[in-house]
Write a protein that holds these residues in place. Structure first.
Motif, PDB file in Angstrom:
ATOM      1  N   LEU A   1      -8.724  -7.286  12.199  1.00 35.44           N
ATOM      2  CA  LEU A   1      -8.564  -5.996  12.848  1.00 35.44           C
ATOM      3  C   LEU A   1      -7.298  -5.348  12.309  1.00 35.44           C
ATOM      4  N   PHE A   2      -7.346  -4.044  12.093  1.00 36.71           N
ATOM      5  CA  PHE A   2      -6.206  -3.321  11.539  1.00 36.71           C
ATOM      6  C   PHE A   2      -5.798  -2.214  12.497  1.00 36.71           C
ATOM      7  N   ALA A   3      -4.498  -2.038  12.651  1.00 35.71           N
ATOM      8  CA  ALA A   3      -3.989  -0.968  13.512  1.00 35.71           C
ATOM      9  C   ALA A   3      -4.553   0.358  13.031  1.00 35.71           C
ATOM     10  N   GLN A   4      -5.044   1.145  13.962  1.00 41.20           N
ATOM     11  CA  GLN A   4      -5.635   2.444  13.640  1.00 41.20           C
ATOM     12  C   GLN A   4      -4.539   3.505  13.563  1.00 41.20           C
ATOM     13  N   VAL A   5      -3.725   3.386  12.539  1.00 38.93           N
ATOM     14  CA  VAL A   5      -2.589   4.268  12.340  1.00 38.93           C
ATOM     15  C   VAL A   5      -2.689   4.871  10.956  1.00 38.93           C
ATOM     16  N   LEU A   6      -2.649   6.194  10.877  1.00 42.64           N
ATOM     17  CA  LEU A   6      -2.650   6.835   9.563  1.00 42.64           C
ATOM     18  C   LEU A   6      -1.383   6.440   8.821  1.00 42.64           C
ATOM     19  N   GLY A   7      -1.517   6.194   7.541  1.00 37.66           N
ATOM     20  CA  GLY A   7      -0.365   5.827   6.728  1.00 37.66           C
ATOM     21  C   GLY A   7      -0.360   6.600   5.431  1.00 37.66           C
ATOM     22  N   GLU A   8       0.810   6.754   4.861  1.00 40.35           N
ATOM     23  CA  GLU A   8       0.929   7.455   3.591  1.00 40.35           C
ATOM     24  C   GLU A   8       1.982   6.773   2.732  1.00 40.35           C
ATOM     25  N   GLU A   9       1.681   6.670   1.450  1.00 41.43           N
ATOM     26  CA  GLU A   9       2.613   6.143   0.469  1.00 41.43           C
ATOM     27  C   GLU A   9       2.579   7.089  -0.727  1.00 41.43           C
ATOM     28  N   THR A  10       3.709   7.270  -1.372  1.00 38.58           N
ATOM     29  CA  THR A  10       3.771   8.110  -2.564  1.00 38.58           C
ATOM     30  C   THR A  10       4.251   7.263  -3.725  1.00 38.58           C
ATOM     31  N   LEU A  11       3.531   7.371  -4.844  1.00 42.24           N
ATOM     32  CA  LEU A  11       3.918   6.685  -6.067  1.00 42.24           C
ATOM     33  C   LEU A  11       4.408   7.712  -7.070  1.00 42.24           C
ATOM     34  N   ALA A  12       5.652   7.587  -7.488  1.00 44.75           N
ATOM     35  CA  ALA A  12       6.199   8.459  -8.530  1.00 44.75           C
ATOM     36  C   ALA A  12       5.581   8.070  -9.869  1.00 44.75           C
TER      37      ALA A  12
ATOM     38  N   LEU B   1      -4.385   6.641 -11.445  1.00 45.05           N
ATOM     39  CA  LEU B   1      -3.991   5.314 -10.992  1.00 45.05           C
ATOM     40  C   LEU B   1      -4.636   4.242 -11.863  1.00 45.05           C
ATOM     41  N   ARG B   2      -3.858   3.200 -12.138  1.00 42.22           N
ATOM     42  CA  ARG B   2      -4.353   2.082 -12.931  1.00 42.22           C
ATOM     43  C   ARG B   2      -4.134   0.819 -12.104  1.00 42.22           C
ATOM     44  N   GLY B   3      -5.150  -0.052 -12.066  1.00 41.88           N
ATOM     45  CA  GLY B   3      -5.056  -1.276 -11.287  1.00 41.88           C
ATOM     46  C   GLY B   3      -5.076  -2.527 -12.142  1.00 41.88           C
ATOM     47  N   ASP B   4      -4.391  -3.563 -11.671  1.00 40.24           N
ATOM     48  CA  ASP B   4      -4.384  -4.859 -12.326  1.00 40.24           C
ATOM     49  C   ASP B   4      -4.461  -5.916 -11.238  1.00 40.24           C
ATOM     50  N   LEU B   5      -5.321  -6.917 -11.442  1.00 42.02           N
ATOM     51  CA  LEU B   5      -5.513  -7.971 -10.448  1.00 42.02           C
ATOM     52  C   LEU B   5      -5.263  -9.328 -11.089  1.00 42.02           C
ATOM     53  N   THR B   6      -4.445 -10.142 -10.422  1.00 41.49           N
ATOM     54  CA  THR B   6      -4.250 -11.525 -10.856  1.00 41.49           C
ATOM     55  C   THR B   6      -4.661 -12.446  -9.727  1.00 41.49           C
ATOM     56  N   ALA B   7      -5.106 -13.648 -10.106  1.00 39.12           N
ATOM     57  CA  ALA B   7      -5.491 -14.677  -9.141  1.00 39.12           C
ATOM     58  C   ALA B   7      -4.782 -15.963  -9.542  1.00 39.12           C
TER      59      ALA B   7
ATOM     60  N   HIS C   1      -8.080   8.713  -3.362  1.00 40.55           N
ATOM     61  CA  HIS C   1      -7.903   8.161  -4.707  1.00 40.55           C
ATOM     62  C   HIS C   1      -8.636   6.834  -4.833  1.00 40.55           C
ATOM     63  N   ASP C   2      -9.340   6.661  -5.946  1.00 41.82           N
ATOM     64  CA  ASP C   2     -10.028   5.410  -6.224  1.00 41.82           C
ATOM     65  C   ASP C   2      -9.224   4.598  -7.222  1.00 41.82           C
ATOM     66  N   CYS C   3      -9.166   3.308  -6.999  1.00 40.38           N
ATOM     67  CA  CYS C   3      -8.539   2.399  -7.953  1.00 40.38           C
ATOM     68  C   CYS C   3      -9.057   1.007  -7.633  1.00 40.38           C
ATOM     69  N   GLU C   4      -9.503   0.302  -8.656  1.00 41.31           N
ATOM     70  CA  GLU C   4      -9.924  -1.077  -8.470  1.00 41.31           C
ATOM     71  C   GLU C   4      -9.634  -1.872  -9.735  1.00 41.31           C
TER      72      GLU C   4
ATOM     73  N   ASN D   1       0.929   4.280 -10.891  1.00 40.58           N
ATOM     74  CA  ASN D   1       0.722   5.695 -11.178  1.00 40.58           C
ATOM     75  C   ASN D   1       0.985   5.884 -12.669  1.00 40.58           C
ATOM     76  N   ALA D   2      -0.086   5.991 -13.444  1.00 42.73           N
ATOM     77  CA  ALA D   2       0.026   6.142 -14.897  1.00 42.73           C
ATOM     78  C   ALA D   2       0.066   7.618 -15.307  1.00 42.73           C
ATOM     79  N   GLY D   3       0.142   8.516 -14.344  1.00 38.40           N
ATOM     80  CA  GLY D   3       0.174   9.938 -14.630  1.00 38.40           C
ATOM     81  C   GLY D   3       1.587  10.494 -14.706  1.00 38.40           C
ATOM     82  N   ASP D   4       1.659  11.809 -14.843  1.00 40.46           N
ATOM     83  CA  ASP D   4       2.941  12.495 -14.971  1.00 40.46           C
ATOM     84  C   ASP D   4       3.424  13.136 -13.671  1.00 40.46           C
TER      85      ASP D   4
END
Length: 105
Positions: free
Chosen positions: A54-65, A2-8, A95-98, A22-25
């Motif tokens: 406060l955040f809803a205590q709901v497991l979530g999943e996302e997939t990046l191709a 994973l590659r991250g980019d931050l703009t302000a 996964h870590d990404c910052e 997702n910079a991988g294959d």
């Protein structure tokens, strides 16, 4: 990988956009412990987006191709004048990404 980019963008308040790519294959599955997907911090805790929320205590999943990205946003409505450094971090469990950026008010 994973590659991250931050703009302000400063316009009265500051809008942050954290893009995770997702910079991988291979597809990458992201698992989250609650409804929060990313957090944003300015100047090592001068301001933190998640403070007092406060955040809803709901497991979530996302997939990046491979090559796919997702952008998470936050706003600092009442920023302090000066030069600042912001950091965004992905809140996925396995996964870590910052990313970091400097900006001026």
């Amino acid at each position: 990988m994973l590659r991250g980019d931050l703009t302000a963008t400063a316009d009265g308040g500051v809008t942050f956009a954290f893009t995770v790519e997702n910079a991988g294959d291979e597809p990458v599955s992201l698992t989250f412990s609650d409804a929060a997907r990313a957090d944003f911090v300015v100047d090592d805790e001068r301001w933190r987006w998640s403070d007092g929320r406060l955040f809803a205590q709901v497991l979530g999943e996302e997939t990046l191709a491979p090559g796919e990205s997702r952008t998470y946003e936050a706003e600092w409505p009442d920023p302090d004048p000066g030069t600042h450094e912001a950091r965004a971090e992905l809140l996925a469990r396995e996964h870590d990404c910052e990313a970091r950026t400097r900006f001026e008010i």
